[in-house]
Design a protein around this motif. Structure first.
Motif, PDB file in Angstrom:
ATOM      1  N   UNK A   1       0.814  -1.212   0.000  1.00 19.47           N
ATOM      2  CA  UNK A   1       0.000   0.000   0.000  1.00 19.47           C
ATOM      3  C   UNK A   1       0.849   1.264   0.000  1.00 19.47           C
ATOM      4  N   UNK A   2       2.105   1.150   0.311  1.00 24.16           N
ATOM      5  CA  UNK A   2       2.984   2.317   0.301  1.00 24.16           C
ATOM      6  C   UNK A   2       3.590   2.566  -1.073  1.00 24.16           C
TER       7      UNK A   2
ATOM      8  N   UNK B   1      -3.985   7.125   2.142  1.00 22.71           N
ATOM      9  CA  UNK B   1      -3.340   7.349   3.435  1.00 22.71           C
ATOM     10  C   UNK B   1      -1.887   6.910   3.429  1.00 22.71           C
ATOM     11  N   UNK B   2      -1.627   5.694   2.947  1.00 22.00           N
ATOM     12  CA  UNK B   2      -0.292   5.121   3.049  1.00 22.00           C
ATOM     13  C   UNK B   2       0.709   5.762   2.095  1.00 22.00           C
ATOM     14  N   UNK B   3       0.249   6.289   0.970  1.00 21.00           N
ATOM     15  CA  UNK B   3       1.166   6.868  -0.026  1.00 21.00           C
ATOM     16  C   UNK B   3       1.396   8.360   0.171  1.00 21.00           C
TER      17      UNK B   3
ATOM     18  N   UNK C   1       4.971   9.489   0.311  1.00 17.94           N
ATOM     19  CA  UNK C   1       5.827   9.073  -0.806  1.00 17.94           C
ATOM     20  C   UNK C   1       5.391   9.708  -2.119  1.00 17.94           C
ATOM     21  N   UNK C   2       4.758  10.862  -2.064  1.00 13.84           N
ATOM     22  CA  UNK C   2       4.330  11.524  -3.284  1.00 13.84           C
ATOM     23  C   UNK C   2       2.842  11.543  -3.449  1.00 13.84           C
ATOM     24  N   UNK C   3       2.171  10.519  -2.907  1.00 15.97           N
ATOM     25  CA  UNK C   3       0.722  10.525  -2.908  1.00 15.97           C
ATOM     26  C   UNK C   3       0.092   9.885  -4.122  1.00 15.97           C
TER      27      UNK C   3
END
Length: 719
Positions: free
Chosen positions: A397-398, A434-436, A439-441
């Motif tokens: 999910x990341x 939420x998880x990304x 890291x940029x989204x």
């Protein structure tokens, strides 16, 4: 006991009905004491010559494979055992299939794999049976709660918050309520004496009025019925046996009458499942009355076991073997694994207790534990290949791009109501949001993924500090090129794996692949059919997009918002479940004509779509034309021509290559003085001038003039 040794009717006499009772030693007594004392059955019949040559010990630490014939299932206990294990796994055994035996990694057992010699597509996954050395402790017919409690205890002691955080704030889910398994009533979560609760993931099946509960005039379950479905009754028993009190079941705990609260809870289902202490997954049966195998009335399949020592003598071999059902195979073969809603329920849960017809297994974020395993302890995630787990790693999910894998897995599942498609995956999309974020989204417009630009800093910008980084990335979503790139998602339609009856395929020839409840410009607006599986993927990142003006048009209050001014608000609305019905796109368009042909296509002789207009596409240096059209969207027939419109979104000239990417759309409805269009496919045409040398610029300008004569600015309303 079911006659698991009975082969399929389509098999030849060499695999005809056989009594394998001499080869199989199932447990008939439910007690663990009886199980520990019961020895393996001795063989009264010798194995056939082929099976006597099987060198289990020699294969155990080798990378070699050994062909297995299974030609004597009527007389040979080993042939009967292997055959019964395959049939129990639900594997069809065509006459032309062959079988190979090989060792599992690190010598922990063997795999019996079926190989098909048909000149057709490969068989789907799961065409294997795992064989392991039989342990003294066989799986009992009823669930051993002590075993499960030990798994949970190991998880709590060793993994901590990685698998479960009992300090979670349930106030994040307004209107949340539980089934109190002691009082057999519904209570608000705020009144629960502790925050620990279990969730249930199951297949409801056909509705039953007698167990639907007391329903008010707005169709909202307000109290629990006297008689609950068997799956809920069994789950309540599991909850209490494991020392818990509360259970969340969507059927009873989501407020049906309050539309706002219902939508909010559906959007937050990922939170509900992720925060539960355990999710009970019912990967067995076809409806809610099937229950949990091994809990009460529903018995489980008996393990198959065969004695080797009495036949092979003192050769260095395992004393006996058992057929071991791998958790991922057990889950994959269930009806539960085919349903759309259950996908996010299983995926987002952090700890799953999975009930199948063969065993119970437990998977958290760090380990997998099997009730029928022969090793002394749980299997930690780090020591096995990911495919050996029934559920993927949460770390996915990341990584924003893995969302396409999740979408494709979801697309292989079915829904009772197509209008549930977006809700049934909304929890997963919210998890990616939420998880990304750090890291940029990633953002979503009606389920369609949008990725930020790689570079978000303009010349002269200072390096962001601390929390500014996320905000800089966040702003990059609002560029029109980000939405254009999102609209260029690519679809592929693959034949379903072999095994679908021809008669069934013929009756679904005209089955529509469109979900009319959703816009055609998002993948949610499409689905697979009985014959074809839909797969989607992100378009390669574009370096330069065409100039377009895009406006989001909503049904409610006739609200219109321009992307270049209101992108942030549009995406916020989408996260809340309010999505535009139309996109009004003003940009470069041109007319195209497509015809079905059996020549000049990617796979010669197979038939496909080719451009008949514009003629300049015939000079494409692409080498072949591969235009993917969804099934039954355009009428097929040799020579039949379809007049369509192309909306140009990418016009890129770089490295002596000209690339056009566009959406092919068709008019579907005339309303309020204008045509409404729907997406047909995303297509591209490429010309390269690598071998033209200094003439490349001249050829490019000549081609550009021809294309320029075709292009014109239009505004299309895309539904």
């Amino acid at each position: 006991m079911d006659d698991v040794s009975k082969p399929l009717e389509s098999q030849q006499s060499k695999r005809s009905e056989v009594d394998a009772s001499s080869a199989l030693a199932p447990v008939e007594d439910d007690s663990l004491a009886a199980i520990d004392k019961k020895p393996a059955a001795a063989m009264s019949v010798q194995f056939c010559d082929d099976c006597m040559r099987i060198n289990f010990d020699g294969l155990r630490y080798s990378d070699e494979e050994m062909p297995i014939l299974m030609a004597n299932v009527e007389t040979c206990p080993m042939c009967a055992f292997l055959h019964a294990a395959l049939v129990r796994q639900g594997i069809e055994l065509p006459d032309e299939a062959s079988f190979k035996l090989s060792a599992k990694i690190w010598g922990k057992g063997w795999n019996l794999v079926m190989v098909c010699t048909r000149d057709r597509l490969d068989y789907p996954e799961g065409r294997r049976v795992s064989l392991q050395v039989a342990s003294d402790r066989w799986r009992p017919r009823l669930v051993d709660y002590g075993f499960i409690a030990k798994w949970l205890d190991d998880c709590v002691k060793c993994h901590g918050d990685q698998c479960f955080n009992n300090r979670s704030d349930l106030g994040l889910v307004p209107g949340l309520q539980f089934i109190d398994c002691i009082g057999r009533c519904l209570i608000p979560a705020s009144e629960a004496v502790d925050k620990l609760y279990l969730t249930l993931s199951y297949v409801w099946g056909a509705p039953s009025d007698s167990i639907s509960g007391n329903v008010d005039e707005n169709d909202s379950v307000s109290t629990l019925p006297i008689r609950l479905p068997r799956v809920v009754e069994d789950s309540i028993r599991v909850v209490k046996e494991l020392g818990f009190r509360y259970l969340w079941v969507d059927r009873y705990c989501i407020p049906q009458a309050d539309k706002r609260a219902k939508h909010t809870q559906i959007q937050l289902m990922g939170t509900i499942y992720a925060h539960s202490a355990i999710t009970i997954v019912v990967a067995a049966g076809e409806d809610a009355e099937y229950g949990l195998p091994g809990v009460d009335a529903r018995a489980r399949n008996l393990q198959l076991r065969i004695d080797l020592e009495s036949v092979y003598g003192d050769r260095r071999l395992p004393r006996s073997l058992m057929a071991h059902h791998l958790p991922e195979d057990d889950t994959r073969s269930s009806l539960w694994s085919t349903r759309g809603w259950t996908y996010q329920e299983g995926l987002l849960s952090k700890r799953r207790l999975v009930f199948t017809d063969n065993q119970v297994f437990f998977q958290c974020q760090q380990m997998l534990c099997e009730e029928s395993q022969t090793e002394s302890g749980p299997v930690p995630r780090r020591t096995v290949f990911p495919e050996n787990f029934a559920f993927p790693s949460p770390a996915d999910f990341k990584i924003a791009n893995t969302v396409w894998k999740r979408i494709n897995e979801f697309l292989q599942r079915t829904l009772s109501f197509e209008h549930d498609a977006l809700d049934a995956i909304s929890g997963i999309l919210n998890m990616y949001r939420t998880e990304c974020r750090q890291a940029g989204g990633i953002a979503f417009l009606c389920g369609m993924p949008l990725f930020p630009k790689l570079s978000v800093h303009q010349p002269g910008d200072t390096t962001p500090k601390g929390g500014e980084s996320a905000r800089q990335w966040h702003n990059s979503f609002y560029e029109t090129s980000v939405l254009i790139e999102g609209l260029l998602w690519i679809s592929r339609w693959d034949d379903k794996p072999i095994g679908v009856p021809t008669a069934e395929l013929s009756t679904t020839k005209l089955e529509r692949s469109r979900r009319s409840e959703f816009p055609s410009w998002t993948w949610v607006g499409w689905k697979g059919t009985s014959r074809y599986a839909l797969r989607v993927e992100k378009s390669p990142r574009i370096s330069e997009s065409s100039k377009c003006a895009i406006r989001a048009v909503y049904d409610e209050c006739q609200m219109n918002m321009d992307w270049d001014k209101d992108a942030e608000r549009i995406l916020e609305n989408s996260a809340l479940g309010l999505n535009p019905r139309f996109l009004d796109i003003k940009g470069t368009c041109f007319d195209v004509s497509l015809a079905w042909s059996t020549t000049g296509v990617w796979v010669h002789g197979a038939g496909g779509w080719v451009y008949t207009k514009p003629l300049v596409f015939g000079s494409s240096r692409w080498g072949f034309q591969n235009i993917v059209i969804p099934p039954n969207t355009l009428g097929e027939g040799e020579g039949k021509v379809h007049e369509l419109v192309a909306l140009l979104l990418v016009h890129d000239w770089s490295r002596r290559t000209l690339c056009l990417k566009f959406l092919i759309v068709q008019p579907v409805e005339y309303s309020a003085g204008r045509w409404i269009y729907e997406r047909v496919t995303c297509a591209s045409v490429i010309w390269n001038f690598w071998d033209a040398g200094s003439r490349s610029e001249t050829l490019y300008h000549s081609l550009s003039q021809q294309l320029g004569a075709l292009f014109e600015e239009r505004e299309l309303r895309l539904r």
